[in-house]
Design a protein around this motif. Structure first.
Motif, PDB file in Angstrom:
ATOM      1  N   LYS A   8       0.909  -1.184  -0.088  1.00  0.00           N
ATOM      2  CA  LYS A   8       0.068  -0.103   0.073  1.00  0.00           C
ATOM      3  C   LYS A   8       0.939   1.233   0.082  1.00  0.00           C
ATOM      4  N   ILE A   9       1.903   1.095   0.819  1.00  0.00           N
ATOM      5  CA  ILE A   9       2.995   2.329   0.629  1.00  0.00           C
ATOM      6  C   ILE A   9       3.251   2.422  -0.675  1.00  0.00           C
ATOM      7  N   ILE A  10       3.842   1.499  -1.346  1.00  0.00           N
ATOM      8  CA  ILE A  10       4.505   1.645  -2.671  1.00  0.00           C
ATOM      9  C   ILE A  10       3.409   2.027  -3.598  1.00  0.00           C
ATOM     10  N   ALA A  11       1.963   1.851  -3.504  1.00  0.00           N
ATOM     11  CA  ALA A  11       0.962   2.326  -4.336  1.00  0.00           C
ATOM     12  C   ALA A  11       0.668   3.591  -4.176  1.00  0.00           C
ATOM     13  N   GLY A  12       1.198   4.314  -3.018  1.00  0.00           N
ATOM     14  CA  GLY A  12       0.706   5.597  -2.595  1.00  0.00           C
ATOM     15  C   GLY A  12      -0.580   5.525  -1.806  1.00  0.00           C
ATOM     16  N   LYS A  13      -1.069   4.641  -1.350  1.00  0.00           N
ATOM     17  CA  LYS A  13      -2.083   4.447  -0.657  1.00  0.00           C
ATOM     18  C   LYS A  13      -2.040   4.869   0.878  1.00  0.00           C
ATOM     19  N   ILE A  14      -1.076   4.776   1.471  1.00  0.00           N
ATOM     20  CA  ILE A  14      -0.609   4.967   2.632  1.00  0.00           C
ATOM     21  C   ILE A  14       0.632   5.779   2.626  1.00  0.00           C
ATOM     22  N   PRO A  15       0.722   7.025   3.309  1.00  0.00           N
ATOM     23  CA  PRO A  15       1.951   8.057   3.084  1.00  0.00           C
ATOM     24  C   PRO A  15       3.033   7.246   3.861  1.00  0.00           C
TER      25      PRO A  15
END
Ligand code: AMP
Ligand code: ZN
Length: 113
Positions: A8-15
């Motif tokens: 999710k971090i890689i996808a930008g969904k979590i900062p």
């Protein structure tokens, strides 16, 4: 992988506080730093952990270490740092997407806890 925090971090969904990124890896600040420098180097492909890595993952494993060495140089912590994989729950692994800790900028003890 849908349920994976680091995907999710890689996808930008979590900062995250990103430090470095290229087509193979993402590097960001650990949210609970254990030293003045505490970075996580993660492959963009979802690998669960070191013991789940396959022979074809050898290149990305080596690449993560070289990115750590480059950042250690850039951060001027070459007088002492560690690159660490926690492997398995008993070692403290809490996120099951491979991540290399780069920890430095302070004196460290051996053996580690
Ligand atoms: P490990 O215990 O080896 O699985 O390491 C997981 C690391 O991820 C820990 O050092 C956590 O502090 C760190 N961490 C957990 N969630 C986040 C997040 N959202 N952003 C940055 N680091 C995180
Ligand atoms: Zn993942």
């Amino acid at each position: 992988m849908e349920d994976c925090l680091f995907c999710k971090i890689i996808a930008g969904k979590i900062p995250a506080k990103k430090v470095y990124e290229d087509d193979k890896v993402l590097v960001f600040e650990d949210i609970t730093p254990q030293a003045p420098t505490h970075l996580l180097i993660i492959p963009k492909q979802h690998i669960i952990g070191l013991k789940e890595a396959r022979p074809e993952d050898a290149e990305i494993l080596g690449y993560c270490q070289l990115v750590a060495a480059k950042l250690g140089r850039e951060r001027n912590i070459e007088d002492g740092y560690r690159t660490v994989y926690n492997v398995g729950a008993r070692s403290g692994q809490s996120v099951f997407h491979l991540h290399l800790h780069l920890i430095g900028g302070r004196d460290m003890k051996w053996p580690p806890g």
